[in-house]
Design a protein around this motif. Structure first.
Motif, PDB file in Angstrom:
ATOM      1  N   LEU A   1       0.641  -1.277  -0.023  1.00 34.78           N
ATOM      2  CA  LEU A   1      -0.073   0.109   0.022  1.00 34.78           C
ATOM      3  C   LEU A   1       0.677   1.379   0.114  1.00 34.78           C
ATOM      4  O   LEU A   1       0.436   2.268  -0.192  1.00 34.78           O
ATOM      5  CB  LEU A   1      -1.052   0.079   1.148  1.00 34.78           C
ATOM      6  CG  LEU A   1      -2.369  -1.217   1.235  1.00 34.78           C
ATOM      7  CD1 LEU A   1      -2.871  -1.032   2.633  1.00 34.78           C
ATOM      8  CD2 LEU A   1      -2.996  -0.815   0.187  1.00 34.78           C
ATOM      9  N   LEU A   2       2.232   1.125   0.220  1.00 33.77           N
ATOM     10  CA  LEU A   2       3.136   2.326   0.339  1.00 33.77           C
ATOM     11  C   LEU A   2       2.831   3.104  -0.980  1.00 33.77           C
ATOM     12  O   LEU A   2       2.845   4.480  -0.661  1.00 33.77           O
ATOM     13  CB  LEU A   2       4.242   1.798   0.569  1.00 33.77           C
ATOM     14  CG  LEU A   2       5.104   1.868   1.772  1.00 33.77           C
ATOM     15  CD1 LEU A   2       6.267   1.341   1.925  1.00 33.77           C
ATOM     16  CD2 LEU A   2       4.975   3.234   2.317  1.00 33.77           C
ATOM     17  N   ALA A   3       2.586   2.659  -2.200  1.00 34.46           N
ATOM     18  CA  ALA A   3       2.738   3.651  -3.356  1.00 34.46           C
ATOM     19  C   ALA A   3       0.966   3.958  -3.553  1.00 34.46           C
ATOM     20  O   ALA A   3       0.842   4.594  -4.681  1.00 34.46           O
ATOM     21  CB  ALA A   3       3.360   3.041  -4.554  1.00 34.46           C
ATOM     22  N   HIS A   4       0.304   3.578  -2.809  1.00 31.86           N
ATOM     23  CA  HIS A   4      -1.094   4.139  -3.023  1.00 31.86           C
ATOM     24  C   HIS A   4      -1.638   3.196  -4.162  1.00 31.86           C
ATOM     25  O   HIS A   4      -2.109   4.293  -5.056  1.00 31.86           O
ATOM     26  CB  HIS A   4      -1.215   5.459  -2.959  1.00 31.86           C
ATOM     27  CG  HIS A   4      -1.153   6.347  -1.716  1.00 31.86           C
ATOM     28  ND1 HIS A   4      -1.308   5.872  -0.358  1.00 31.86           N
ATOM     29  CD2 HIS A   4      -0.018   7.163  -1.412  1.00 31.86           C
ATOM     30  CE1 HIS A   4      -0.793   6.386   0.427  1.00 31.86           C
ATOM     31  NE2 HIS A   4      -0.101   7.195   0.047  1.00 31.86           N
ATOM     32  N   PRO A   5      -1.781   2.019  -4.522  1.00 30.77           N
ATOM     33  CA  PRO A   5      -2.159   1.499  -5.733  1.00 30.77           C
ATOM     34  C   PRO A   5      -3.659   1.732  -5.847  1.00 30.77           C
ATOM     35  O   PRO A   5      -4.298   1.770  -4.793  1.00 30.77           O
ATOM     36  CB  PRO A   5      -1.634  -0.051  -5.507  1.00 30.77           C
ATOM     37  CG  PRO A   5      -1.689  -0.326  -4.014  1.00 30.77           C
ATOM     38  CD  PRO A   5      -1.237   1.043  -3.571  1.00 30.77           C
ATOM     39  N   LYS A   6      -4.115   1.674  -6.916  1.00 29.91           N
ATOM     40  CA  LYS A   6      -5.419   1.609  -7.158  1.00 29.91           C
ATOM     41  C   LYS A   6      -6.158   0.305  -7.007  1.00 29.91           C
ATOM     42  O   LYS A   6      -7.366   0.133  -6.785  1.00 29.91           O
ATOM     43  CB  LYS A   6      -5.895   2.234  -8.783  1.00 29.91           C
ATOM     44  CG  LYS A   6      -5.500   3.544  -8.792  1.00 29.91           C
ATOM     45  CD  LYS A   6      -5.919   4.079  -9.932  1.00 29.91           C
ATOM     46  CE  LYS A   6      -5.405   5.870 -10.440  1.00 29.91           C
ATOM     47  NZ  LYS A   6      -5.881   6.196 -11.696  1.00 29.91           N
ATOM     48  N   LEU A   7      -5.442  -0.782  -7.419  1.00 30.39           N
ATOM     49  CA  LEU A   7      -5.826  -2.053  -7.314  1.00 30.39           C
ATOM     50  C   LEU A   7      -4.832  -2.964  -6.588  1.00 30.39           C
ATOM     51  O   LEU A   7      -3.503  -2.950  -6.809  1.00 30.39           O
ATOM     52  CB  LEU A   7      -6.147  -2.812  -8.636  1.00 30.39           C
ATOM     53  CG  LEU A   7      -6.215  -4.306  -8.855  1.00 30.39           C
ATOM     54  CD1 LEU A   7      -7.730  -4.394  -8.192  1.00 30.39           C
ATOM     55  CD2 LEU A   7      -6.238  -4.881 -10.392  1.00 30.39           C
ATOM     56  N   LEU A   8      -5.388  -3.533  -5.514  1.00 35.43           N
ATOM     57  CA  LEU A   8      -4.350  -4.518  -4.870  1.00 35.43           C
ATOM     58  C   LEU A   8      -4.916  -6.025  -4.864  1.00 35.43           C
ATOM     59  O   LEU A   8      -6.221  -6.194  -4.871  1.00 35.43           O
ATOM     60  CB  LEU A   8      -4.718  -4.132  -3.077  1.00 35.43           C
ATOM     61  CG  LEU A   8      -3.931  -5.029  -2.343  1.00 35.43           C
ATOM     62  CD1 LEU A   8      -2.271  -4.700  -2.332  1.00 35.43           C
ATOM     63  CD2 LEU A   8      -4.347  -4.626  -0.897  1.00 35.43           C
ATOM     64  N   LEU A   9      -3.990  -6.844  -5.152  1.00 36.11           N
ATOM     65  CA  LEU A   9      -4.400  -8.149  -5.595  1.00 36.11           C
ATOM     66  C   LEU A   9      -3.838  -9.139  -4.235  1.00 36.11           C
ATOM     67  O   LEU A   9      -2.682  -8.772  -3.712  1.00 36.11           O
ATOM     68  CB  LEU A   9      -3.560  -8.591  -6.748  1.00 36.11           C
ATOM     69  CG  LEU A   9      -3.749  -7.855  -7.802  1.00 36.11           C
ATOM     70  CD1 LEU A   9      -2.771  -8.557  -9.112  1.00 36.11           C
ATOM     71  CD2 LEU A   9      -4.996  -7.886  -8.400  1.00 36.11           C
ATOM     72  N   LEU A  10      -4.657  -9.856  -3.717  1.00 35.15           N
ATOM     73  CA  LEU A  10      -4.492 -10.508  -2.497  1.00 35.15           C
ATOM     74  C   LEU A  10      -4.522 -12.053  -2.665  1.00 35.15           C
ATOM     75  O   LEU A  10      -5.583 -12.558  -3.139  1.00 35.15           O
ATOM     76  CB  LEU A  10      -5.345 -10.263  -1.621  1.00 35.15           C
ATOM     77  CG  LEU A  10      -5.468  -8.908  -0.985  1.00 35.15           C
ATOM     78  CD1 LEU A  10      -6.706  -8.134  -1.448  1.00 35.15           C
ATOM     79  CD2 LEU A  10      -5.039  -8.559   0.592  1.00 35.15           C
ATOM     80  N   ASP A  11      -3.332 -12.778  -2.797  1.00 34.02           N
ATOM     81  CA  ASP A  11      -3.266 -14.235  -3.158  1.00 34.02           C
ATOM     82  C   ASP A  11      -3.191 -14.962  -1.808  1.00 34.02           C
ATOM     83  O   ASP A  11      -2.060 -15.427  -1.420  1.00 34.02           O
ATOM     84  CB  ASP A  11      -2.055 -14.475  -4.062  1.00 34.02           C
ATOM     85  CG  ASP A  11      -1.955 -15.877  -4.496  1.00 34.02           C
ATOM     86  OD1 ASP A  11      -2.924 -16.733  -4.304  1.00 34.02           O
ATOM     87  OD2 ASP A  11      -1.152 -16.039  -5.224  1.00 34.02           O
ATOM     88  N   GLU A  12      -4.372 -15.424  -1.255  1.00 36.37           N
ATOM     89  CA  GLU A  12      -4.326 -16.274  -0.018  1.00 36.37           C
ATOM     90  C   GLU A  12      -3.747 -15.711   1.003  1.00 36.37           C
ATOM     91  O   GLU A  12      -2.726 -16.538   1.526  1.00 36.37           O
ATOM     92  CB  GLU A  12      -3.733 -17.500  -0.457  1.00 36.37           C
ATOM     93  CG  GLU A  12      -4.639 -18.401  -1.366  1.00 36.37           C
ATOM     94  CD  GLU A  12      -5.738 -19.253  -0.951  1.00 36.37           C
ATOM     95  OE1 GLU A  12      -6.196 -18.940   0.211  1.00 36.37           O
ATOM     96  OE2 GLU A  12      -6.373 -20.099  -1.654  1.00 36.37           O
ATOM     97  N   PRO A  13      -3.786 -14.424   1.347  1.00 36.91           N
ATOM     98  CA  PRO A  13      -2.939 -13.751   2.505  1.00 36.91           C
ATOM     99  C   PRO A  13      -3.029 -14.086   4.034  1.00 36.91           C
ATOM    100  O   PRO A  13      -2.172 -13.678   4.580  1.00 36.91           O
ATOM    101  CB  PRO A  13      -3.389 -12.286   2.125  1.00 36.91           C
ATOM    102  CG  PRO A  13      -4.753 -12.420   1.781  1.00 36.91           C
ATOM    103  CD  PRO A  13      -4.989 -13.412   0.975  1.00 36.91           C
ATOM    104  N   THR A  14      -4.213 -14.800   4.238  1.00 42.69           N
ATOM    105  CA  THR A  14      -4.190 -15.396   5.574  1.00 42.69           C
ATOM    106  C   THR A  14      -4.039 -16.976   5.861  1.00 42.69           C
ATOM    107  O   THR A  14      -4.428 -17.504   6.772  1.00 42.69           O
ATOM    108  CB  THR A  14      -5.651 -15.007   6.009  1.00 42.69           C
ATOM    109  OG1 THR A  14      -6.822 -15.419   5.037  1.00 42.69           O
ATOM    110  CG2 THR A  14      -5.877 -13.494   6.087  1.00 42.69           C
ATOM    111  N   THR A  15      -3.800 -17.856   4.630  1.00 35.79           N
ATOM    112  CA  THR A  15      -3.571 -19.174   4.557  1.00 35.79           C
ATOM    113  C   THR A  15      -2.368 -19.464   5.546  1.00 35.79           C
ATOM    114  O   THR A  15      -1.285 -18.732   5.312  1.00 35.79           O
ATOM    115  CB  THR A  15      -3.632 -19.900   3.372  1.00 35.79           C
ATOM    116  OG1 THR A  15      -4.662 -19.556   2.665  1.00 35.79           O
ATOM    117  CG2 THR A  15      -2.930 -21.123   3.537  1.00 35.79           C
ATOM    118  N   GLY A  16      -2.702 -20.314   6.325  1.00 37.82           N
ATOM    119  CA  GLY A  16      -1.552 -20.728   7.438  1.00 37.82           C
ATOM    120  C   GLY A  16      -1.435 -19.604   8.750  1.00 37.82           C
ATOM    121  O   GLY A  16      -0.757 -19.836   9.556  1.00 37.82           O
TER     122      GLY A  16
END
Length: 688
Positions: A171-186
């Protein structure tokens, strides 16, 4: 949310090229994601979710290519952009959060060094300005003491903290689209809940559009506005989240939802409905409906003709199935009810004041007091024949330590552990008799750690059979291996395959067959399905219940998935920092009265039902160190219902809630009974 799409994919075809030719991972996908929305993609492993994310970023590697169609992001055609243009888009336009934060962080650089690179690269900030911005974003992701975090290396942070750092970096560069690939698995369920809260909070703060992929339908129900269901690269159904969970219209979606454990049911009332068969390989893609070979309603004249058109069901809801109006006519044909075992009154396991303490030596070269790490302390509970005893808690609570003592992989330092009338607490595996070894067998989380990759799948089972003297001659050995493969519903020819040629679910079935080779009286299952797809998980759970019903074995089930525990267990033990916080029948654990720690665990469970209103309870901070455990209640430092100094200074009493339900807490039972339920279903809308 804007009506205009921020990301538009039009008839996208993704291929991978090898010496044998090209195979299509995504044959023809069209999808729009509007600015400001949260879009979820679900499906089994290999369905094309991660490939789609890599196609959006242009990270398909040397063998991957977009063979047809367009991917348009914010007006830019990404499929024809050069490398320099793509480099500018990545970070400021599109960022990604991966499943494993360890793969995203450089272990040789401090967190601060890695974070400040982003604004320096994308915004041209100097070191001082970039450091100030990195510090602010760490505060936004609720990491305590950002200055200290920036000076640490990745290995000095917990899993949840590292995932927060990766989200901050994205998020540091303030993106317009954030892709989240299974970020909470494990992650632990409490950490997962905090990360999901954070994602929603940052979405509101920065107005970021989310594309979230997961196999956890509860997570998708919690964070997404719309959902797409993928199978073998095809988008087979798409709908608003509430509509999809309430009225799924594709057979694949229905079967996925039928594999999900729910907190309002158990094994006596509900049977999981696993999806039969396996997804075909990309090179053997079926003609017509890609789900056809596994569908109960496959009709060759209609379903076997390509292409299958997308049909509208309602506004915003579309399905790629020619028989969606006839679902109720064929979906109930292959329902198989699994009858669970009935526990007896014969006690087969009893832990009495069981403890495991590691002596760490003196603090400073022989001077100072000896340090001790307390993994288990004064564990006292039991299990009967044919019962499933679940042990739950966050990482570090001592669950696996108890499992290893029970299996003989470690010995205890205090108390007793009586199994079938014999104390095994100080009998490691190499000192146990063959009868004692065969009586207690273990299934691990990762079957790759159980099976020898150099030998066939049948070899490991045959070795166990010879070890326990079940079969001696080659003829008896082959017959018994074949019988065990049939027990776990695997084709006997797979016994000749090496583990590397098997799927994750097949390997776990082989591991279960190996564990049952010696006819154990007790099975220790340590997170046996946590790494599997929901459909494979459902099949393994049904399998365990069926084998247990036939053999009468007791199962000690270690898990952090409370929804699965609700379905599977007869009794539950809740552990925290090496001690038992609560234990009792499964139905009692999931309703008041309950320990504040259990309440927080239940409030963190992602529920696969958008209509369920869930109490918001979040734990602050990290568990105390097991080297320096609190004098009073172990949970006091994080307890949202702490009543005073007594929680810090005095160990809590075991309060009896009746029916074998015990709660270790200073709060009186009467007050704990007045706690509002964790889950409440929203009232159905009234029709005129």
């Amino acid at each position: 949310m804007s009506a205009a799409p921020l990301l538009s994919m039009e008839h996208v075809k993704v291929e991978y090229v090898s010496s044998l030719g090209a195979v299509s991972a995504i044959p023809d996908l069209t999808l729009d994601i509007r600015s400001g929305e949260s879009y979820g993609l679900v499906g089994e492993s290999g369905c094309g979710k991660s490939t789609l994310l890599m196609a959006i970023l242009g990270y398909l590697g040397q063998t991957g290519r977009i063979a047809n169609g367009r991917i348009v992001f914010d007006g830019l055609d990404m499929t024809h952009a050069d490398a320099a243009t793509l480099a500018k888009v990545r970070g400021r336009g599109v960022s990604i959060v991966y499943q494993d934060p360890n793969a995203a962080l450089n272990p040789t650089l401090t967190i601060g060094r890695q974070l400040i690179e982003v604004p320096m690269l994308h915004e041209g900030l100097d070191d001082k300005a970039a450091r100030a911005k990195a510090r602010r974003i760490l505060a936004d992701v609720h990491l305590p003491d950002p200055d200290a975090v920036m000076e640490r290396y990745p290995h000095q942070l917990s899993g949840g903290q590292k995932q927060r750092v990766v989200i901050a970096m994205a998020l540091l560069a303030h993106p317009k689209l954030l892709l989240l690939d299974e970020p909470t698995t494990g992650l632990d369920v409490t950490v997962e809940a905090a990360v999901l809260d954070l994602v929603n909070e940052l979405r509101d703060k920065y107005g970021t559009t989310l594309l979230y992929i997961s196999h956890n339908l509860g997570v998708i129900a919690k964070v997404c506005d719309r959902v797409g269901v993928m199978y073998l690269g095809d988008l087979v159904e798409e709908a608003p989240v509430g509509e999809l969970f309430a009225r799924p219209r594709h057979p694949y979606t229905r079967r996925l939802l039928a594999c999900v454990p729910r907190l309002d049911s158990d094994k006596h009332r509900t049977t999981f409905l696993p999806i039969p068969g396996q997804p075909p390989s990309l090179s053997a893609r079926p003609r017509g409906c890609s789900f056809g070979p596994r569908c109960a309603g496959f009709d060759a004249p209609r379903c076997g003709v390509a292409p299958i058109p997308e049909e509208p069901v309602s506004p915003g809801h579309a399905v790629r199935c020619v028989r969606w109006r006839e679902l109720d006519q064929f979906e109930s044909r292959d329902i198989e009810h699994v009858t669970p075992a009935t526990p007896s009154q014969d006690r087969v396991l009893e832990a009495a004041d069981l403890s495991k303490v590691y002596e760490l030596g003196n603090a400073f070269f022989g001077f100072g007091s000896t340090r001790r790490l307390i993994a288990n302390e004064d564990l006292s509970f039991d299990a009967n024949k044919g019962e499933i005893l679940a042990i739950v808690g966050e990482s570090g609570s001592g669950k696996s330590t108890f499992a290893r003592i029970l299996a003989g992989l470690q010995d205890a330092t205090g108390g007793k552990l009586t199994v079938l009338g014999q104390d095994l607490s100080r009998l490691p595996a190499h000192r146990r008799t063959l009868e004692q070894l065969s009586a207690v067998q273990m299934v691990f989380q990762n079957p790759d750690a159980t099976l020898n990759p150099s030998h066939t799948a049948g070899f490991s089972i045959g070795r166990a059979l010879k070890k326990f003297g079940v079969a001696t001659s080659r003829k008896d050995l082959d017959a018994r291996v074949k019988e065990l493969f049939g027990m776990v519903r695997l084709s006997p020819h797979l016994a000749r395959q090496r583990p590397g040629r098997l799927s994750g679910g097949q390997k776990q079935r082989v591991a279960i067959a190996r564990a049952f080779a010696g006819d154990p009286k007790m099975l220790v299952a340590d997170e046996p399905v946590s790494a599997l797809d929901v459909s494979v998980q459902a099949a393994i759970v049904n399998l365990l219940l069926q084998i247990q019903a036939r053999r009468g074995a007791t199962i000690v089930f270690i898990s952090h998935d409370l929804a699965l525990v609700r379905h599977l267990a007869d009794r539950v033990v809740v552990m925290y920092l090496g001690r038992v916080m609560e234990m009792g029948p499964v139905a009692s654990i999931f309703s008041p009265p309950c320990h504040p720690y259990t309440e927080a665990l239940l409030a963190a469970v992602p529920v696969p039902d958008p209509t369920v209103k869930q109490k918001h309870v979040r734990l602050e901070g990290e568990p105390p160190s097991p080297i320096n455990v609190p004098a009073g209640c172990r949970f006091a430092a994080r307890c949202p219902r702490k009543i005073g100094d007594i929680c810090d200074t005095t160990p809590p009493p075991d309060r009896d809630a009746g029916g074998g339900h015990l709660i270790a807490c200073h709060i009186p039972i009467e007050e704990l009974r007045r706690v509002t339920p964790i889950f409440q279903r929203a009232p159905a809308p009234q029709t005129a």
